[in-house]
Design an enzyme around this catalytic site. Structure first.
Site, PDB file in Angstrom:
ATOM      1  N   ARG A  88       0.854  -1.192   0.000  1.00 28.48           N
ATOM      2  CA  ARG A  88       0.000   0.000   0.000  1.00 28.48           C
ATOM      3  C   ARG A  88       0.891   1.244   0.000  1.00 28.48           C
ATOM      4  O   ARG A  88       1.959   1.270   0.625  1.00 28.48           O
ATOM      5  CB  ARG A  88      -0.893   0.045   1.238  1.00 28.48           C
ATOM      6  N   HIS A 144      -0.258   0.159  -9.681  1.00 31.34           N
ATOM      7  CA  HIS A 144      -0.976  -0.766  -8.780  1.00 31.34           C
ATOM      8  C   HIS A 144      -1.415  -2.003  -9.576  1.00 31.34           C
ATOM      9  O   HIS A 144      -2.606  -2.349  -9.620  1.00 31.34           O
ATOM     10  CB  HIS A 144      -2.186  -0.075  -8.127  1.00 31.34           C
TER      11      HIS A 144
HETATM   12  P1  NDP Z   1      -1.763 -11.462   5.089  1.00 29.48           P
HETATM   13  O1  NDP Z   1      -2.730 -10.907   6.058  1.00 29.48           O
HETATM   14  O2  NDP Z   1      -1.910 -12.877   4.668  1.00 29.48           O
HETATM   15  O3  NDP Z   1      -0.266 -11.316   5.669  1.00 29.48           O
HETATM   16  C1  NDP Z   1       0.168 -10.185   6.343  1.00 29.48           C
HETATM   17  C2  NDP Z   1       1.555 -10.440   6.931  1.00 29.48           C
HETATM   18  O4  NDP Z   1       2.041  -9.220   7.502  1.00 29.48           O
HETATM   19  C3  NDP Z   1       1.567 -11.496   8.033  1.00 29.48           C
HETATM   20  O5  NDP Z   1       2.730 -12.297   7.953  1.00 29.48           O
HETATM   21  C4  NDP Z   1       1.621 -10.643   9.319  1.00 29.48           C
HETATM   22  O6  NDP Z   1       2.257 -11.265  10.418  1.00 29.48           O
HETATM   23  C5  NDP Z   1       2.467  -9.483   8.842  1.00 29.48           C
HETATM   24  N1  NDP Z   1       2.243  -8.289   9.683  1.00 29.48           N
HETATM   25  C6  NDP Z   1       1.104  -7.594   9.877  1.00 29.48           C
HETATM   26  N2  NDP Z   1       1.296  -6.578  10.727  1.00 29.48           N
HETATM   27  C7  NDP Z   1       2.598  -6.637  11.096  1.00 29.48           C
HETATM   28  C8  NDP Z   1       3.401  -5.872  11.961  1.00 29.48           C
HETATM   29  N3  NDP Z   1       2.909  -4.824  12.645  1.00 29.48           N
HETATM   30  N4  NDP Z   1       4.696  -6.218  12.104  1.00 29.48           N
HETATM   31  C9  NDP Z   1       5.214  -7.276  11.442  1.00 29.48           C
HETATM   32  N5  NDP Z   1       4.497  -8.050  10.588  1.00 29.48           N
HETATM   33  C10 NDP Z   1       3.203  -7.733  10.433  1.00 29.48           C
HETATM   34  O7  NDP Z   1      -1.788 -10.506   3.825  1.00 29.48           O
HETATM   35  P2  NDP Z   1      -1.469 -10.849   2.290  1.00 29.48           P
HETATM   36  O8  NDP Z   1      -0.130 -11.491   2.225  1.00 29.48           O
HETATM   37  O9  NDP Z   1      -2.590 -11.551   1.655  1.00 29.48           O
HETATM   38  O10 NDP Z   1      -1.436  -9.370   1.666  1.00 29.48           O
HETATM   39  C11 NDP Z   1      -0.546  -8.375   2.142  1.00 29.48           C
HETATM   40  C12 NDP Z   1      -0.931  -7.025   1.606  1.00 29.48           C
HETATM   41  O11 NDP Z   1      -0.616  -6.927   0.222  1.00 29.48           O
HETATM   42  C13 NDP Z   1      -2.425  -6.691   1.643  1.00 29.48           C
HETATM   43  O12 NDP Z   1      -2.820  -6.268   2.928  1.00 29.48           O
HETATM   44  C14 NDP Z   1      -2.539  -5.589   0.612  1.00 29.48           C
HETATM   45  O13 NDP Z   1      -2.375  -4.328   1.217  1.00 29.48           O
HETATM   46  C15 NDP Z   1      -1.366  -5.849  -0.319  1.00 29.48           C
HETATM   47  N6  NDP Z   1      -1.809  -6.202  -1.673  1.00 29.48           N
HETATM   48  C16 NDP Z   1      -1.423  -5.420  -2.714  1.00 29.48           C
HETATM   49  C17 NDP Z   1      -1.801  -5.736  -3.995  1.00 29.48           C
HETATM   50  C18 NDP Z   1      -1.334  -4.936  -5.161  1.00 29.48           C
HETATM   51  O14 NDP Z   1      -1.801  -5.135  -6.273  1.00 29.48           O
HETATM   52  N7  NDP Z   1      -0.394  -4.037  -5.016  1.00 29.48           N
HETATM   53  C19 NDP Z   1      -2.643  -6.904  -4.273  1.00 29.48           C
HETATM   54  C20 NDP Z   1      -2.957  -7.670  -3.110  1.00 29.48           C
HETATM   55  C21 NDP Z   1      -2.572  -7.315  -1.865  1.00 29.48           C
HETATM   56  P3  NDP Z   1       1.617 -12.563  11.123  1.00 29.48           P
HETATM   57  O15 NDP Z   1       1.727 -13.662  10.087  1.00 29.48           O
HETATM   58  O16 NDP Z   1       2.490 -12.807  12.278  1.00 29.48           O
HETATM   59  O17 NDP Z   1       0.203 -12.207  11.448  1.00 29.48           O
HETATM   60  C1  OXD Z   2      -5.730  -5.951  -2.999  1.00 26.66           C
HETATM   61  C2  OXD Z   2      -5.336  -4.951  -4.011  1.00 26.66           C
HETATM   62  O1  OXD Z   2      -5.633  -5.721  -1.804  1.00 26.66           O
HETATM   63  O2  OXD Z   2      -5.829  -5.011  -5.106  1.00 26.66           O
HETATM   64  O3  OXD Z   2      -6.134  -7.014  -3.405  1.00 26.66           O
HETATM   65  O4  OXD Z   2      -4.470  -4.110  -3.750  1.00 26.66           O
END
Ligand code: NDP
Ligand code: OXD
Length: 306
Positions: A221, A269
């Site tokens: 993001r 994006h």
């Molecule tokens: P998940 O919820 O599966 O994974 C999030 C990870 O981040 C977990 O390992 C979590 O730790 C870790 N995390 C969260 N908060 C913290 C923190 N404060 N400190 C350290 N680690 C932290 O999310 P996804 O992998 O599915 O997606 C990640 C992000 O990618 C989405 O939230 C979205 O914003 C972005 N995204 C962007 C897209 C794009 O096109 N650019 C498309 C899709 C997604 P733990 O495992 O310990 O809970």
């Molecule tokens: C998502 C994105 O979160 O599109 O899936 O960024």
């Protein structure tokens, strides 16, 4: 069962048709003010009015993985938010990161510039061990990316909230290990959710802790990156470059300096797009499970924010 659909920028017709094919007995309609109360909603950035008018919703299905925009709204307390679990996005993220990493590591931009000048000149091979890749976030997307990068034999490090054990990944967890993770990383990939704890996490201090010649791949993001901190680190030479897919303001304004900076590559994006067919199948499967009282994955913890 009734399902309402509200997808800001997407025309809902194809989604409705896909959901209807999966759930033939359901009544599925595009949301409009005053719509009949539904059991579930399929949404992307829905208006507050939908949530205000539909407090009985059991499931609010986001057609993306990131729910930061949804959590800014006032949500009915009894409604579960369900994010997409992969649904074809993790392989796209793996492609995107491997492409950006290898393009940088192998200096393909330099070869391309040479080729334009008709110049046949080799670059000295660089060593993978000098390019440890650190992935922030080891969730659905981060873990897949870590495994893909490890296949190319780069050292891979990962950082998450809770400790992880992933083959081929040196795992770090929590605030206490953040600086050690950064100090050992040269190519930093951000796949964290945007929450109160992670907003602005890519700032002068964090990026300044990377190994010299650091490289940033920012794909989660725009709110994670303090944009004003990036160019000074690039111009000072501490960072060698950045590939950016997400921005504070999207679309990225035409006058934004990121577009034209020689060390920055911009994509709109597009690192992992929502794929309709996979997403419809996943959401329909979860709705069927909920209707049978079965547990589902991808339910968002509203307190943690992801
Ligand atoms: P998940 O919820 O599966 O994974 C999030 C990870 O981040 C977990 O390992 C979590 O730790 C870790 N995390 C969260 N908060 C913290 C923190 N404060 N400190 C350290 N680690 C932290 O999310 P996804 O992998 O599915 O997606 C990640 C992000 O990618 C989405 O939230 C979205 O914003 C972005 N995204 C962007 C897209 C794009 O096109 N650019 C498309 C899709 C997604 P733990 O495992 O310990 O809970
Ligand atoms: C998502 C994105 O979160 O599109 O899936 O960024």
């Amino acid at each position: 069962m009734r399902i309402t659909v509200s997808l800001t920028d997407n025309r809902p017709d194809a989604w409705i048709a896909g959901l209807q094919a999966e759930l033939p007995d359901a009544t599925i309609e595009a949301w409009q003010p005053g719509a009949a109360p539904a059991d579930h909603a399929v949404v992307w950035a829905p208006p507050q009015q939908l949530l205000d008018e539909q407090p009985q919703l059991r499931g609010l299905f986001n057609i993306g993985a990131g729910v930061d925009a949804l959590l800014k709204l006032k949500l009915p307390p009894g409604t579960q938010i369900v994010r997409l679990d992969d649904a074809g996005m993790s392989v796209q993220m793996a492609e995107y990161v491997c492409h950006a990493l290898i393009r940088h590591f192998r200096e393909f931009d330099v070869y391309q510039a040479d080729a334009r000048e008709g110049r046949w000149s080799y670059r000295k091979p660089r060593l993978r061990r000098d390019f440890p890749v650190g992935i922030m976030g080891l969730g659905v997307l981060g873990e897949r990316v870590a495994r893909a990068v490890a296949q190319f034999e780069f050292p891979v490090l990962g950082w998450s909230r809770s400790a992880k054990a992933i083959d081929g990944v040196q795992a770090f967890a929590g605030e206490a290990q953040f600086n050690d993770f950064l100090a050992a990383t040269r190519v930093l990939v951000n796949l964290l959710p945007l929450t109160e704890a992670t907003r602005g996490i890519l700032d002068r201090d964090t990026l300044g802790r990377l190994r010299p010649g650091g490289y940033l791949i920012s794909i989660a993001r725009g709110g994670h990156l303090v944009e004003d901190d990036l160019i000074p680190l690039l111009d000072a030479g501490h960072l060698a470059g950045a590939t950016l897919d997400v921005f504070q303001t999207e679309p990225l304004p035409a006058e934004h300096p990121f577009w034209r900076h020689p060390k920055i590559s911009v994509t709109p994006h597009a690192s992992a797009r929502t794929l309709r067919e996979e997403s419809v199948a996943q959401i329909a499967g979860k709705i069927r499970a909920l209707e049978q009282g079965l547990p589902i994955s991808g339910v968002v913890d509203k307190v943690k924010g992801y």
